[in-house]
Design a protein around this motif. Structure first.
Motif, PDB file in Angstrom:
ATOM      1  N   ARG A 290     -14.299   5.133  -4.654  1.00 45.18           N
ATOM      2  CA  ARG A 290     -14.209   3.801  -5.667  1.00 45.18           C
ATOM      3  C   ARG A 290     -13.028   3.747  -5.901  1.00 45.18           C
ATOM      4  NH1 ARG A 290     -18.388   2.583 -10.487  1.00 45.18           N
ATOM      5  NH2 ARG A 290     -19.299   1.697  -8.489  1.00 45.18           N
ATOM      6  N   LEU A 291     -12.177   2.583  -5.613  1.00 38.12           N
ATOM      7  CA  LEU A 291     -10.878   2.298  -6.050  1.00 38.12           C
ATOM      8  C   LEU A 291     -10.901   0.914  -7.116  1.00 38.12           C
ATOM      9  CD1 LEU A 291     -11.137   2.196  -2.459  1.00 38.12           C
ATOM     10  CD2 LEU A 291      -8.849   2.480  -3.046  1.00 38.12           C
ATOM     11  N   LYS A 292      -9.889   1.211  -8.000  1.00 36.40           N
ATOM     12  CA  LYS A 292      -9.658   0.371  -9.064  1.00 36.40           C
ATOM     13  C   LYS A 292      -8.860  -0.707  -8.575  1.00 36.40           C
ATOM     14  CE  LYS A 292      -9.800   3.980 -12.332  1.00 36.40           C
ATOM     15  NZ  LYS A 292      -8.918   4.744 -13.400  1.00 36.40           N
ATOM     16  N   PRO A 293      -8.622  -1.844  -9.277  1.00 31.37           N
ATOM     17  CA  PRO A 293      -7.855  -3.005  -8.708  1.00 31.37           C
ATOM     18  C   PRO A 293      -6.589  -2.806  -8.487  1.00 31.37           C
ATOM     19  CG  PRO A 293      -9.315  -3.709 -10.412  1.00 31.37           C
ATOM     20  CD  PRO A 293      -9.421  -2.291 -10.498  1.00 31.37           C
ATOM     21  N   GLY A 294      -5.834  -2.885  -7.415  1.00 28.04           N
ATOM     22  CA  GLY A 294      -4.615  -2.496  -7.073  1.00 28.04           C
ATOM     23  C   GLY A 294      -4.282  -0.961  -6.858  1.00 28.04           C
ATOM     24  N   GLU A 295      -5.425  -0.120  -6.901  1.00 31.25           N
ATOM     25  CA  GLU A 295      -5.057   1.204  -6.910  1.00 31.25           C
ATOM     26  C   GLU A 295      -4.793   1.896  -5.138  1.00 31.25           C
ATOM     27  OE1 GLU A 295      -8.589   3.603  -7.776  1.00 31.25           O
ATOM     28  OE2 GLU A 295      -7.393   5.383  -8.029  1.00 31.25           O
ATOM     29  N   ARG A 296      -3.857   2.499  -5.151  1.00 32.29           N
ATOM     30  CA  ARG A 296      -3.467   3.186  -3.951  1.00 32.29           C
ATOM     31  C   ARG A 296      -3.828   4.639  -3.903  1.00 32.29           C
ATOM     32  NH1 ARG A 296       2.316   0.877  -2.207  1.00 32.29           N
ATOM     33  NH2 ARG A 296       1.560   2.009   0.176  1.00 32.29           N
ATOM     34  N   LEU A 297      -5.009   4.987  -3.304  1.00 36.73           N
ATOM     35  CA  LEU A 297      -5.472   6.230  -3.338  1.00 36.73           C
ATOM     36  C   LEU A 297      -5.213   7.143  -2.100  1.00 36.73           C
ATOM     37  CD1 LEU A 297      -7.587   8.338  -4.756  1.00 36.73           C
ATOM     38  CD2 LEU A 297      -9.444   6.989  -3.401  1.00 36.73           C
ATOM     39  N   PRO A 298      -4.453   8.286  -2.241  1.00 31.97           N
ATOM     40  CA  PRO A 298      -4.125   9.155  -1.069  1.00 31.97           C
ATOM     41  C   PRO A 298      -5.213  10.295  -0.904  1.00 31.97           C
ATOM     42  CG  PRO A 298      -3.033   9.692  -3.149  1.00 31.97           C
ATOM     43  CD  PRO A 298      -3.685   8.448  -3.417  1.00 31.97           C
TER      44      PRO A 298
END
Length: 651
Positions: A290-298
């Motif tokens: 699940r990614l928030k708006p504008g999130e960069r998830l490594p």
């Protein structure tokens, strides 16, 4: 209305002369020959009927004359090239830049397949709205700029050129495209640059500075696209563990460039396309994110196994989420090829050394004593990748890379000076590959020797009181590593750093790391090592298409614009004793561009401080030359005259 061709007086003179000639012919046509008949009674009834219809006959003949005069008037008027005064402008010179970068694959422009197809539809409207004096050049913009034909006013030729545009997986080089357009329009009047794009182009600045359009060039912008929600893979890398090359770890990054929370499913596949282009490979890992708006998830995946050569990551939106751009949903990587290295160990016996070399299953280790090496191995010129001399230094260096443990005598690659007591690794060149992942700072050493490097050698480790104790360099074509003490005179063999130091040195010799290519980035110029004598290499694309590319200084040079797995082979046949695999290499390419994954179209385009205007002056189906329509009317009148004549209406 004004005349752009012949002046009115000349047209009037031409028309008057032609009309007089046609009228004279018409009058001559009406004159009847006198024919004597033997009995006039037979013609009286005919003459009476003809007199009854003489008025209608005269009208028909007059109509025929009028049609011919109208025909002449149209032809004469066409010679004047009449045009409306408001539209009498000089022909425009257009350079249309069509964006074919990765973001133009976004599927938010239904019913069109993607943004690029929608852009091509818009450009077709421009082509069909060109005036007769307009000239257009179409160019594709991606990592390069490709003109698709000459400057032309031929609509069919322009549409054929437009159809050749294909989407790429690379970012657009906007400054280069603008410089190409301004150069193409230099010195011409009514110059106009039309940018057909989603506007994700960045600033028009490159190494040469800001792009200057000039005051005489009009810039127009035709925006394409409307979607904003997208999730893409923006980083992907993989590497093997140095002590267990059957296992590996993966690092990737997923970015949500949209304004909404998105749920996606992330999959890792091992060895895709092994069984063919449609083979997805073996599923290694499956994760929901699940990614928030504008999130960069490594994300980091350690200690994986199951892949022998290739890995592919892919994401798919879950229910309720949207993913507009498919071009950034997949990423590819290749693991370093596990090549077996032949290692010759010259030692009187060293359990620590033998045990450390057993950790790498891709080493073919041969143990020999010092006497056997001198009497048999050295004279035979046996081929090895690496030779390790354990407390032994031959008079002549081997024809291979070498590791010297406590070297002595004139055969040492570096001079060995006086003995030093309790040296230590007080200074370490930590970026050197042979000490990567090692901890040598607190290694206890009872005694050793100071090494004296030659110019060009690299001191990797040195003691404050004793000087260099770990040196690397090159003699001829072979590299060496010299350790200035016997490992058995220290606690180094009891540490993890011991096998790492040995295996790093072997990898440094075999150049495995420098040849390791996890992936290239699309849009860059790739320089891939390849073995060939012909100056060319054969490149197999992800689409299975093949192309010959140039090789410069042992590296194939290619501007790559598509993501996927590639295969590169030397352009000549393998030499005797050389396997076909020795001339081949494989590599992967990825987009991995967060800016390109941000698909929200730009509403306006600003270049050189000037805002691009909207496109105008193109109307489909109407060309500004009236003479074309005059000729068309003349043809229609000719057809009418022909039909009425043969049906004896105007005779």
């Amino acid at each position: 209305m004004i005349l752009a061709g012949l002046p009115f007086a000349t047209i009037a003179a031409i028309f008057g002369a032609a009309a007089a000639f046609a009228t004279a012919l018409y009058i001559l046509k009406l004159r009847r020959r006198t024919v004597a008949v033997p009995f006039s009674k037979l013609w009286e009834k005919i003459l009476r009927d003809k007199e009854a219809t003489s008025l209608f006959s005269r009208l028909k003949r007059l109509l025929s004359l009028l049609v011919q005069l109208a025909l002449l008037a149209l032809l004469a008027f066409a010679l004047g090239d009449p045009r409306a005064a408001a539209t009498l402008i000089k022909g425009r010179n257009l350079v249309v830049i069509v964006d074919a970068s990765a973001s133009m694959q976004a599927t938010d422009v239904a019913p069109a397949k993607n943004r690029l197809e929608a852009a091509k539809d818009e450009v077709k409207k421009i082509i069909r709205g060109l005036g007769g004096s307009d000239r257009m050049l179409i160019a594709q913009m991606d990592a390069a700029v490709t003109p698709l034909g000459p400057t032309s006013s031929d609509t069919s030729e322009l549409e054929r050129a437009l159809d050749t545009i294909k989407a790429t997986d690379a970012r657009a080089d906007f400054p280069r495209a603008l410089r190409f357009a301004t150069d193409s329009l230099r010195g011409v009047e009514n110059a106009e640059i039309v940018i057909v794009s989603d506007g994700r182009l960045g600033e028009a600045v490159d190494s040469a500075g800001k792009v200057k359009l000039g005051d005489d060039v009009k810039l127009s912008y035709l925006p394409i696209g409307r979607g904003v929600r997208n999730v893409g893979i923006t980083a992907f890398s993989v590497r093997r563990y140095p002590l267990d090359k059957s296992r590996y770890e993966v690092m990737l990054e997923v970015t949500n460039t949209g304004p909404e929370v998105e749920d996606v499913e992330l999959s890792l596949f091992a060895d895709p396309q092994k069984g063919g282009p449609d083979d997805k490979g073996v599923l290694v890992d499956l994760t929901k994110l699940r990614l928030k708006p504008g999130e960069r998830l490594p994300r980091f995946y350690p200690n994986l196994s199951g892949a022998s050569r290739a890995l592919q990551a892919s994401i798919a939106p879950l229910e309720g989420s949207q993913d507009t751009l498919p071009a950034d949903d997949k990423a590819y990587a290749l693991l370093p090829e596990r090549r077996r290295a032949k290692v010759l160990v010259v030692t009187p016996g060293n359990t620590y050394l033998e045990a450390a070399l057993l950790l790498d299953e891709y080493l073919d280790v041969q143990l020999v004593g010092p006497r056997e090496y001198v009497e048999k191995i050295a004279p035979s010129q046996q081929k090895n990748d690496v030779v390790i001399f354990d407390g032994v230094t031959p008079a002549d260096p081997p024809r291979a890379h070498a590791i010297y443990l406590d070297p002595r005598g004139p055969g040492s690659p570096v001079a060995v000076e006086a003995e030093i007591k309790t040296p230590g690794f007080d200074k370490i060149e930590r970026k050197h590959p042979i000490v990567r992942w090692t901890a040598l700072d607190d290694v206890n050493i009872s005694k050793g020797h100071r090494l004296k490097p030659q110019p060009g050698d690299k001191v990797v480790g040195s003691s404050d009181g004793g000087g260099p104790i770990l040196v690397t360099g090159q003699r001829g074509t072979n590299k060496f590593v010299a350790l200035g003490f016997d490992p058995r005179d220290s606690d180094l063999p009891l540490r993890v750093a011991w096998p790492l130091l040995l295996l790093n040195s072997i990898n440094f010799f075999t150049d495995e790391d420098s040849q390791y290519i996890s992936s290239f980035r699309t849009g860059d110029v790739w320089r891939v090592p390849v073995v060939t004598q012909s100056g060319q290499a054969k490149l197999k694309m992800p689409t299975s298409a093949e192309a010959m590319i140039p090789v410069h200084e042992g590296r194939a040079v290619y501007l790559g614009q598509h993501a996927g797995f590639y295969e590169l082979a030397g352009g000549d046949a393998p030499a005797e004793g050389q396997s076909d695999a020795a001339t081949k290499t494989a590599f992967a390419a990825n987009l991995l561009d967060a800016d390109e994954s941000a698909v929200e179209p730009a509403k306006e385009l600003v270049v050189d401080g000037k805002k691009a205007g909207t496109l105008s002056g193109f109307q489909i189906g109407v060309r500004r030359e009236i003479w074309i329509y005059l000729l068309l009317a003349a043809v229609i009148l000719t057809a009418i005259e022909w039909i009425t004549y043969h049906r004896r209406i105007t005779v």
